[in-house]
Write a protein that holds these residues in place. Sequence first.
Motif, PDB file in Angstrom:
ATOM      1  N   ILE A 112     -11.662  66.990  85.835  1.00 55.45           N
ATOM      2  CA  ILE A 112     -10.746  66.473  84.829  1.00 55.45           C
ATOM      3  C   ILE A 112     -10.961  66.830  83.615  1.00 55.45           C
ATOM      4  O   ILE A 112     -10.290  67.205  82.674  1.00 55.45           O
ATOM      5  CB  ILE A 112     -10.514  64.724  85.140  1.00 55.45           C
ATOM      6  N   ASP A 113     -12.277  66.653  83.178  1.00 57.09           N
ATOM      7  CA  ASP A 113     -12.780  67.276  81.929  1.00 57.09           C
ATOM      8  C   ASP A 113     -12.499  68.581  81.483  1.00 57.09           C
ATOM      9  O   ASP A 113     -12.039  69.037  80.457  1.00 57.09           O
ATOM     10  CB  ASP A 113     -14.308  67.093  81.563  1.00 57.09           C
ATOM     11  N   GLU A 114     -12.423  69.445  82.561  1.00 60.05           N
ATOM     12  CA  GLU A 114     -12.068  70.842  82.532  1.00 60.05           C
ATOM     13  C   GLU A 114     -10.686  71.033  82.471  1.00 60.05           C
ATOM     14  O   GLU A 114     -10.093  72.276  82.120  1.00 60.05           O
ATOM     15  CB  GLU A 114     -12.740  71.583  83.764  1.00 60.05           C
ATOM     16  N   GLY A 115      -9.464  70.061  82.581  1.00 66.94           N
ATOM     17  CA  GLY A 115      -8.388  70.087  82.355  1.00 66.94           C
ATOM     18  C   GLY A 115      -7.567  70.443  83.729  1.00 66.94           C
ATOM     19  O   GLY A 115      -6.393  70.985  83.564  1.00 66.94           O
ATOM     20  N   VAL A 116      -8.297  70.324  84.891  1.00 67.55           N
ATOM     21  CA  VAL A 116      -7.464  70.552  86.058  1.00 67.55           C
ATOM     22  C   VAL A 116      -6.598  69.255  86.207  1.00 67.55           C
ATOM     23  O   VAL A 116      -7.058  67.989  86.055  1.00 67.55           O
ATOM     24  CB  VAL A 116      -8.435  70.399  87.464  1.00 67.55           C
ATOM     25  N   LYS A 117      -5.123  69.458  86.490  1.00 67.42           N
ATOM     26  CA  LYS A 117      -4.105  68.411  86.508  1.00 67.42           C
ATOM     27  C   LYS A 117      -4.057  68.018  87.625  1.00 67.42           C
ATOM     28  O   LYS A 117      -3.504  68.579  88.739  1.00 67.42           O
ATOM     29  CB  LYS A 117      -2.965  69.301  85.776  1.00 67.42           C
ATOM     30  N   ILE A 118      -4.398  66.757  87.979  1.00 70.03           N
ATOM     31  CA  ILE A 118      -4.220  65.877  89.121  1.00 70.03           C
ATOM     32  C   ILE A 118      -3.921  64.526  88.721  1.00 70.03           C
ATOM     33  O   ILE A 118      -4.112  64.218  87.723  1.00 70.03           O
ATOM     34  CB  ILE A 118      -5.577  65.895  89.947  1.00 70.03           C
ATOM     35  N   ASN A 119      -3.098  63.851  89.693  1.00 75.23           N
ATOM     36  CA  ASN A 119      -2.808  62.656  89.518  1.00 75.23           C
ATOM     37  C   ASN A 119      -3.424  61.600  90.414  1.00 75.23           C
ATOM     38  O   ASN A 119      -3.042  60.300  90.232  1.00 75.23           O
ATOM     39  CB  ASN A 119      -1.249  62.732  89.988  1.00 75.23           C
ATOM     40  N   GLY A 120      -4.564  62.042  91.067  1.00 74.06           N
ATOM     41  CA  GLY A 120      -5.063  60.991  92.019  1.00 74.06           C
ATOM     42  C   GLY A 120      -5.982  61.543  92.849  1.00 74.06           C
ATOM     43  O   GLY A 120      -5.893  62.897  93.279  1.00 74.06           O
ATOM     44  N   TYR A 121      -7.248  61.013  93.402  1.00 74.80           N
ATOM     45  CA  TYR A 121      -8.192  61.263  94.256  1.00 74.80           C
ATOM     46  C   TYR A 121      -8.076  60.584  95.526  1.00 74.80           C
ATOM     47  O   TYR A 121      -7.791  59.533  95.519  1.00 74.80           O
ATOM     48  CB  TYR A 121      -9.427  61.053  93.727  1.00 74.80           C
ATOM     49  N   ILE A 122      -8.307  61.353  96.518  1.00 71.28           N
ATOM     50  CA  ILE A 122      -8.374  60.883  97.962  1.00 71.28           C
ATOM     51  C   ILE A 122      -9.839  60.865  98.116  1.00 71.28           C
ATOM     52  O   ILE A 122     -10.491  61.988  98.177  1.00 71.28           O
ATOM     53  CB  ILE A 122      -7.708  61.964  99.026  1.00 71.28           C
ATOM     54  N   GLY A 123     -10.403  59.689  98.202  1.00 73.12           N
ATOM     55  CA  GLY A 123     -12.125  59.688  98.014  1.00 73.12           C
ATOM     56  C   GLY A 123     -12.607  59.921  99.349  1.00 73.12           C
ATOM     57  O   GLY A 123     -11.858  59.651 100.333  1.00 73.12           O
ATOM     58  N   PRO A 124     -13.715  60.368  99.091  1.00 72.06           N
ATOM     59  CA  PRO A 124     -14.569  60.904 100.553  1.00 72.06           C
ATOM     60  C   PRO A 124     -14.832  59.670 101.143  1.00 72.06           C
ATOM     61  O   PRO A 124     -15.627  58.707 100.554  1.00 72.06           O
ATOM     62  CB  PRO A 124     -15.754  61.570 100.009  1.00 72.06           C
ATOM     63  N   GLY A 125     -14.586  59.577 102.437  1.00 73.28           N
ATOM     64  CA  GLY A 125     -14.793  58.346 103.452  1.00 73.28           C
ATOM     65  C   GLY A 125     -16.309  58.143 103.589  1.00 73.28           C
ATOM     66  O   GLY A 125     -16.648  57.317 103.746  1.00 73.28           O
ATOM     67  N   HIS A 126     -17.096  59.351 104.144  1.00 71.44           N
ATOM     68  CA  HIS A 126     -18.592  59.000 104.494  1.00 71.44           C
ATOM     69  C   HIS A 126     -19.351  59.060 103.416  1.00 71.44           C
ATOM     70  O   HIS A 126     -20.511  58.413 103.280  1.00 71.44           O
ATOM     71  CB  HIS A 126     -18.869  60.085 105.550  1.00 71.44           C
ATOM     72  N   VAL A 127     -19.070  59.701 102.150  1.00 70.66           N
ATOM     73  CA  VAL A 127     -20.162  59.581 100.941  1.00 70.66           C
ATOM     74  C   VAL A 127     -19.876  58.133 100.530  1.00 70.66           C
ATOM     75  O   VAL A 127     -20.910  57.418 100.242  1.00 70.66           O
ATOM     76  CB  VAL A 127     -19.427  60.337  99.832  1.00 70.66           C
ATOM     77  N   SER A 128     -18.579  57.555 100.729  1.00 74.90           N
ATOM     78  CA  SER A 128     -18.473  56.164 100.397  1.00 74.90           C
ATOM     79  C   SER A 128     -18.949  55.150 101.209  1.00 74.90           C
ATOM     80  O   SER A 128     -19.492  53.925 101.042  1.00 74.90           O
ATOM     81  CB  SER A 128     -16.925  55.771 100.052  1.00 74.90           C
ATOM     82  N   THR A 129     -19.215  55.596 102.260  1.00 73.15           N
ATOM     83  CA  THR A 129     -19.835  54.524 103.503  1.00 73.15           C
ATOM     84  C   THR A 129     -21.474  54.388 103.065  1.00 73.15           C
ATOM     85  O   THR A 129     -21.705  53.305 103.058  1.00 73.15           O
ATOM     86  CB  THR A 129     -20.018  55.345 104.958  1.00 73.15           C
ATOM     87  N   ILE A 130     -21.834  55.338 102.271  1.00 76.59           N
ATOM     88  CA  ILE A 130     -23.199  55.045 101.884  1.00 76.59           C
ATOM     89  C   ILE A 130     -23.267  54.463 100.467  1.00 76.59           C
ATOM     90  O   ILE A 130     -23.689  53.451 100.225  1.00 76.59           O
ATOM     91  CB  ILE A 130     -24.015  56.519 101.747  1.00 76.59           C
ATOM     92  N   THR A 131     -22.190  54.971  99.530  1.00 77.49           N
ATOM     93  CA  THR A 131     -22.335  54.612  98.033  1.00 77.49           C
ATOM     94  C   THR A 131     -21.647  53.228  97.869  1.00 77.49           C
ATOM     95  O   THR A 131     -21.818  52.754  96.727  1.00 77.49           O
ATOM     96  CB  THR A 131     -21.835  55.683  97.220  1.00 77.49           C
TER      97      THR A 131
END
Lengths: 360, 104
Positions: free
Chosen positions: A179-198
């Motif tokens: 986002i800092d680099e200016g890539v234009k997006i409106n939302g994130y589909i968050g990672p499922g298994h990374v989040s299982t841990i974190t």
Amino acid sequence: MKYIDEFRDRKVVQALAGEIRRASTQPVKLMEVCGGHTMSIQKFGIPALLPDTVELISGPGCPVCVTSRSYIDKAIAYSKQKDVIITTYGDLIRVPGSESSLEKEHAGGAQIRVVYSVMDALQIAREHPQKKIVFLGIGFETTAPGSAVAVLQAYREKLTNFFVFSAHKVMPPAMSALIDEGVKINGYIGPGHVSTITGMKIYEEIPAKYGLGVVISGFEPVDLMQSILMLIKQIETGNTRVEIQYKRVVKPEGNVKAQQMMNEVFEPADDWWRGLGILKESGLKLRPKYSAYDAEVNISADGMVPLREPKGCICGEVLKGLKKPKDCRLFGNVCTPRDPVGSCMVSSEGACQAYYLYNR
Amino acid sequence: MCETLVNNKTLKRKNMCLSIPAKIEKINGETAVCSVGGSTYEANLMMLSVEELKLGDYVLIHTGFAIQKLDEEEAEASLETFADFKKLNEEMDREENEKNQRLI
């Protein structure tokens, strides 16, 4: 199969598609961070179910894709040491380095073994005390705890011939950097298994600082469609936040035991990402206490070749969501899964391979 | 993801980022024998509290580790929500038939 088939129900997917169509009034770009999501999205044909207002773009969540070629070069240099056995997840085996790949080196006689789990690598270390076993530790917060468990186990057993070559990375710095680099997006589909841990806390900066929503999603078609609907509702109501769709697996606090083991063994370090460059504290290296298990400290990389990047490959831009695989001149002709030029075509979660297989 | 489940060999060849829900059949200390779609294999339990696991529980397996116990209540709650969506789908089907045009 239980807890799989139910989440592939065609009728539910169709109904969710209808809901998304009704809820979506403005054009949005949603980024799936995780390479596993990229694969599911293409495999199940999700884009065709979405209205024109909703565009999905792939992000930097394919560990093989974001890893530097010099990592492969170094692993190959290790494999040339007489007493070393390289152990790796299958994902890395065909990734091109500057001059060769692990697969080619294996064909040429190097000791390289594909393992399903880091614990298999540990077992090889127990069985070959006269050899040095180097495990290629790659992946995000999902695989890093596994490497940590293995190091702790080696420590407990006083093994002196097991080493981790860590390219482990953490996800949030890359999500912010995009986002800092200016890539234009409106939302994130968050990672499922990374989040299982974190857990969900690690994403709090995304709504707080950038006003974007994050919905942590499962991997089946129903999961993905529901997550897209949740994100669109967030955007349409202006109430952006971190939400969990994948509640059957992801707890808000994550897997605390796995986090503790990861933090015991690893510490944050600056790391290089394809497309994004060096990101502060985005990598994980072994803490000094465990340096006896750090391949970079203990194994010689003599003969490592100088870094050479392929010409014409736009993998970096694809990973940032700035370009789609089909925008690449090499895609599908010079660069195919059989003979990949860039890492995005090699990895089974790479955007280029997903597009090649399911959306050419 | 389905083809990864055909047998152990196929599963082992597949990439590191896929995870699958598997049922615990046996617990031996810090490992468990789990089954998915008829095949069985071992999962390391060191990332979970073994005392909180019992036979018949589903765990999510990732690169040989059980990384989380599947919350069956949450899974059932999701499925209930989906049942509503299914009803909605049937209504849409009816509407489509009446109007003789596709809604989606």
